[in-house]
Design an enzyme around this catalytic site. Sequence first.
Site, PDB file in Angstrom:
ATOM      1  N   TYR A 273       1.568   5.977  15.610  1.00 47.72           N
ATOM      2  CA  TYR A 273       0.395   5.123  15.353  1.00 47.72           C
ATOM      3  C   TYR A 273      -0.886   5.933  15.561  1.00 47.72           C
ATOM      4  O   TYR A 273      -1.780   5.957  14.714  1.00 47.72           O
ATOM      5  CB  TYR A 273       0.431   3.906  16.282  1.00 47.72           C
ATOM      6  CG  TYR A 273      -0.693   2.931  16.031  1.00 47.72           C
ATOM      7  CD1 TYR A 273      -0.646   2.055  14.943  1.00 47.72           C
ATOM      8  CD2 TYR A 273      -1.804   2.881  16.867  1.00 47.72           C
ATOM      9  CE1 TYR A 273      -1.686   1.164  14.697  1.00 47.72           C
ATOM     10  CE2 TYR A 273      -2.848   1.999  16.631  1.00 47.72           C
ATOM     11  CZ  TYR A 273      -2.783   1.132  15.542  1.00 47.72           C
ATOM     12  OH  TYR A 273      -3.814   0.253  15.303  1.00 47.72           O
ATOM     13  N   ALA A 274      -0.957   6.614  16.719  1.00 47.41           N
ATOM     14  CA  ALA A 274      -2.157   7.403  17.027  1.00 47.41           C
ATOM     15  C   ALA A 274      -2.351   8.514  16.000  1.00 47.41           C
ATOM     16  O   ALA A 274      -3.473   8.762  15.542  1.00 47.41           O
ATOM     17  CB  ALA A 274      -2.041   7.979  18.440  1.00 47.41           C
ATOM     18  N   ALA A 275      -1.248   9.168  15.627  1.00 48.61           N
ATOM     19  CA  ALA A 275      -1.348  10.264  14.647  1.00 48.61           C
ATOM     20  C   ALA A 275      -1.811   9.713  13.293  1.00 48.61           C
ATOM     21  O   ALA A 275      -2.632  10.333  12.607  1.00 48.61           O
ATOM     22  CB  ALA A 275      -0.003  10.968  14.508  1.00 48.61           C
ATOM     23  N   SER A 276      -1.291   8.530  12.929  1.00 48.56           N
ATOM     24  CA  SER A 276      -1.698   7.954  11.637  1.00 48.56           C
ATOM     25  C   SER A 276      -3.193   7.643  11.642  1.00 48.56           C
ATOM     26  O   SER A 276      -3.897   7.852  10.652  1.00 48.56           O
ATOM     27  CB  SER A 276      -0.892   6.688  11.311  1.00 48.56           C
ATOM     28  OG  SER A 276      -1.274   5.604  12.139  1.00 48.56           O
ATOM     29  N   LYS A 277      -3.697   7.163  12.777  1.00 48.61           N
ATOM     30  CA  LYS A 277      -5.118   6.782  12.839  1.00 48.61           C
ATOM     31  C   LYS A 277      -6.013   8.015  12.970  1.00 48.61           C
ATOM     32  O   LYS A 277      -7.119   8.049  12.426  1.00 48.61           O
ATOM     33  CB  LYS A 277      -5.342   5.795  13.995  1.00 48.61           C
ATOM     34  CG  LYS A 277      -4.610   4.455  13.806  1.00 48.61           C
ATOM     35  CD  LYS A 277      -5.042   3.732  12.537  1.00 48.61           C
ATOM     36  CE  LYS A 277      -4.458   2.340  12.402  1.00 48.61           C
ATOM     37  NZ  LYS A 277      -4.897   1.644  11.194  1.00 48.61           N
TER      38      LYS A 277
ATOM     39  N   SER B  77      -8.498   3.405  14.645  1.00 50.52           N
ATOM     40  CA  SER B  77      -8.243   2.796  15.964  1.00 50.52           C
ATOM     41  C   SER B  77      -8.691   3.778  17.026  1.00 50.52           C
ATOM     42  O   SER B  77      -8.667   5.004  16.797  1.00 50.52           O
ATOM     43  CB  SER B  77      -6.743   2.516  16.134  1.00 50.52           C
ATOM     44  OG  SER B  77      -6.438   2.246  17.490  1.00 50.52           O
TER      45      SER B  77
ATOM     46  N   VAL C 277       0.814  -1.228   0.000  1.00 55.68           N
ATOM     47  CA  VAL C 277       0.000   0.000   0.000  1.00 55.68           C
ATOM     48  C   VAL C 277       0.843   1.272   0.000  1.00 55.68           C
ATOM     49  O   VAL C 277       0.366   2.336  -0.384  1.00 55.68           O
ATOM     50  CB  VAL C 277      -1.006   0.041   1.182  1.00 55.68           C
ATOM     51  CG1 VAL C 277      -2.038  -1.071   1.077  1.00 55.68           C
ATOM     52  CG2 VAL C 277      -0.300   0.009   2.539  1.00 55.68           C
TER      53      VAL C 277
ATOM     54  N   ASN D  14      -7.372  -1.534   5.363  1.00 55.04           N
ATOM     55  CA  ASN D  14      -7.147  -2.228   6.632  1.00 55.04           C
ATOM     56  C   ASN D  14      -5.658  -2.441   6.941  1.00 55.04           C
ATOM     57  O   ASN D  14      -5.301  -2.616   8.102  1.00 55.04           O
ATOM     58  CB  ASN D  14      -7.876  -3.590   6.549  1.00 55.04           C
ATOM     59  CG  ASN D  14      -7.448  -4.548   7.633  1.00 55.04           C
ATOM     60  OD1 ASN D  14      -7.787  -4.359   8.794  1.00 55.04           O
ATOM     61  ND2 ASN D  14      -6.665  -5.568   7.266  1.00 55.04           N
TER      62      ASN D  14
HETATM   63  N1  LIG Z   1      -5.516  -5.569  16.615  1.00 57.06           N
HETATM   64  C1  LIG Z   1      -5.959  -4.504  17.201  1.00 57.06           C
HETATM   65  O1  LIG Z   1      -6.159  -4.467  18.434  1.00 57.06           O
HETATM   66  C2  LIG Z   1      -6.299  -3.284  16.394  1.00 57.06           C
HETATM   67  C3  LIG Z   1      -7.004  -2.261  17.038  1.00 57.06           C
HETATM   68  C4  LIG Z   1      -7.334  -1.124  16.305  1.00 57.06           C
HETATM   69  C5  LIG Z   1      -6.990  -1.019  14.980  1.00 57.06           C
HETATM   70  N2  LIG Z   1      -6.286  -2.021  14.383  1.00 57.06           N
HETATM   71  C6  LIG Z   1      -5.963  -1.827  12.963  1.00 57.06           C
HETATM   72  O2  LIG Z   1      -6.531  -2.880  12.218  1.00 57.06           O
HETATM   73  C7  LIG Z   1      -5.757  -3.142  11.035  1.00 57.06           C
HETATM   74  C8  LIG Z   1      -5.438  -4.620  10.936  1.00 57.06           C
HETATM   75  O3  LIG Z   1      -4.707  -4.983  12.099  1.00 57.06           O
HETATM   76  P1  LIG Z   1      -4.503  -6.496  12.564  1.00 57.06           P
HETATM   77  O4  LIG Z   1      -4.649  -6.495  14.033  1.00 57.06           O
HETATM   78  O5  LIG Z   1      -5.308  -7.406  11.725  1.00 57.06           O
HETATM   79  O6  LIG Z   1      -2.941  -6.657  12.255  1.00 57.06           O
HETATM   80  P2  LIG Z   1      -2.121  -7.829  11.540  1.00 57.06           P
HETATM   81  O7  LIG Z   1      -0.701  -7.525  11.847  1.00 57.06           O
HETATM   82  O8  LIG Z   1      -2.693  -9.154  11.898  1.00 57.06           O
HETATM   83  O9  LIG Z   1      -2.437  -7.565   9.979  1.00 57.06           O
HETATM   84  C9  LIG Z   1      -1.939  -6.466   9.268  1.00 57.06           C
HETATM   85  C10 LIG Z   1      -1.723  -6.886   7.824  1.00 57.06           C
HETATM   86  O10 LIG Z   1      -1.265  -5.744   7.077  1.00 57.06           O
HETATM   87  C11 LIG Z   1      -0.268  -6.196   6.176  1.00 57.06           C
HETATM   88  N3  LIG Z   1       0.616  -5.090   5.790  1.00 57.06           N
HETATM   89  C12 LIG Z   1       1.564  -4.460   6.543  1.00 57.06           C
HETATM   90  N4  LIG Z   1       2.196  -3.545   5.811  1.00 57.06           N
HETATM   91  C13 LIG Z   1       1.642  -3.569   4.568  1.00 57.06           C
HETATM   92  C14 LIG Z   1       1.872  -2.857   3.366  1.00 57.06           C
HETATM   93  N5  LIG Z   1       2.835  -1.924   3.285  1.00 57.06           N
HETATM   94  N6  LIG Z   1       1.109  -3.150   2.289  1.00 57.06           N
HETATM   95  C15 LIG Z   1       0.145  -4.101   2.352  1.00 57.06           C
HETATM   96  N7  LIG Z   1      -0.106  -4.821   3.463  1.00 57.06           N
HETATM   97  C16 LIG Z   1       0.631  -4.560   4.553  1.00 57.06           C
HETATM   98  C17 LIG Z   1       0.494  -7.261   6.932  1.00 57.06           C
HETATM   99  O11 LIG Z   1       1.229  -8.114   6.053  1.00 57.06           O
HETATM  100  C18 LIG Z   1      -0.644  -7.980   7.674  1.00 57.06           C
HETATM  101  O12 LIG Z   1      -1.128  -9.074   6.928  1.00 57.06           O
HETATM  102  C19 LIG Z   1      -4.526  -2.238  11.148  1.00 57.06           C
HETATM  103  O13 LIG Z   1      -4.711  -1.080  10.384  1.00 57.06           O
HETATM  104  C20 LIG Z   1      -4.492  -1.895  12.631  1.00 57.06           C
HETATM  105  O14 LIG Z   1      -3.834  -0.679  12.884  1.00 57.06           O
HETATM  106  C21 LIG Z   1      -5.944  -3.145  15.052  1.00 57.06           C
END
Ligand SMILES: NC(=O)c1ccc[n+]([C@@H]2O[C@H](COP(=O)([O-])OP(=O)(O)OC[C@H]3O[C@@H](n4cnc5c(N)ncnc54)[C@H](O)[C@@H]3O)[C@@H](O)[C@H]2O)c1
Length: 255
Positions: free
Chosen positions: A153-157, A140, A60, A87
Amino acid sequence: MTQQIAVVTGAGGGFGAAITQALLDVGYAVAATDLNAQALHDLRAHLQQHPRLSTFEMDVTDAASVEQAAQAISQSMDGVITVLVNNAGIIGRAYCIAEKSIDLSRQVIDVNLTGAFNCTAVFSRYMARNKYGRIVNIASVAGIWGAAGGAAYAASKAGLIKASESWARELGPLNISVTAVAPGICKTNMLNKFVDEEAQMSADEAKLVKSIVPVGRWGTPDDVAEVVTFLATCKTNYLNAAVIAMDGGMRVGTL
Ligand SMILES: NC(=O)c1ccc[n+]([C@@H]2O[C@H](COP(=O)([O-])OP(=O)(O)OC[C@H]3O[C@@H](n4cnc5c(N)ncnc54)[C@H](O)[C@@H]3O)[C@@H](O)[C@H]2O)c1
């Protein structure tokens, strides 16, 4: 009826796999994209080579990679792209005082925020052709509260939430609605990495979760997939620019 295609980024991860499954379950053809080829391979196996699932390697952060994947999706899959779920994301611990954190911070913002910009720019063009689309951004609660050691992370979200609201304004007239989901703490690989650094959380986790989450549990990828599916399939375009915090009520406390 023309087949609708949903594009999911970071589909090989915890939320991404659950979102992919949920969108397949309601009838979409899903273009599951990820940087990690092995994760896509595992996803195909997990979903038993579902006939409406196609996978594409896509970074991405790389606009050319996103453009290439979009062309591959539109050429190889039958149907029209109507849904994008931004995502893909990473978490990075970078304390502003203790470490030289700028490289990690930049990387976090690049994936979580610039990545969504790249994908929205490319896939919204496909949606605009048919004057229909639903874009769901995974933010998030950190983007609402902030996070110690997680400023980038917080700033990105937080940036993603404001970008969602801005895109909702720009794309609303084209019948493309843009919404954001802000999950709380959910058990995925991402959180496990984060929690590993917090030894005390694993020691007394049950007590901790009950003390901070009113519903008494961490979230799951299926919780998130449920809300994303609702937003992606929502027929009315009046649900636009909404930001849904889904954290088991953590934000309001347990008192
Ligand atoms: N798990 C939590 O508690 C939580 C809470 C709030 C928000 N989120 C957000 O939810 C989303 C998914 O998180 P998750 O918990 O499933 O994490 P995860 O680590 O299980 O999955 C993230 C996926 O993103 C892919 N990825 C990373 N960099 C990439 C790139 N440059 N291009 C394409 N794909 C890429 C990774 O390969 C991985 O498969 C994220 O944006 C995360 O910030 C997660």
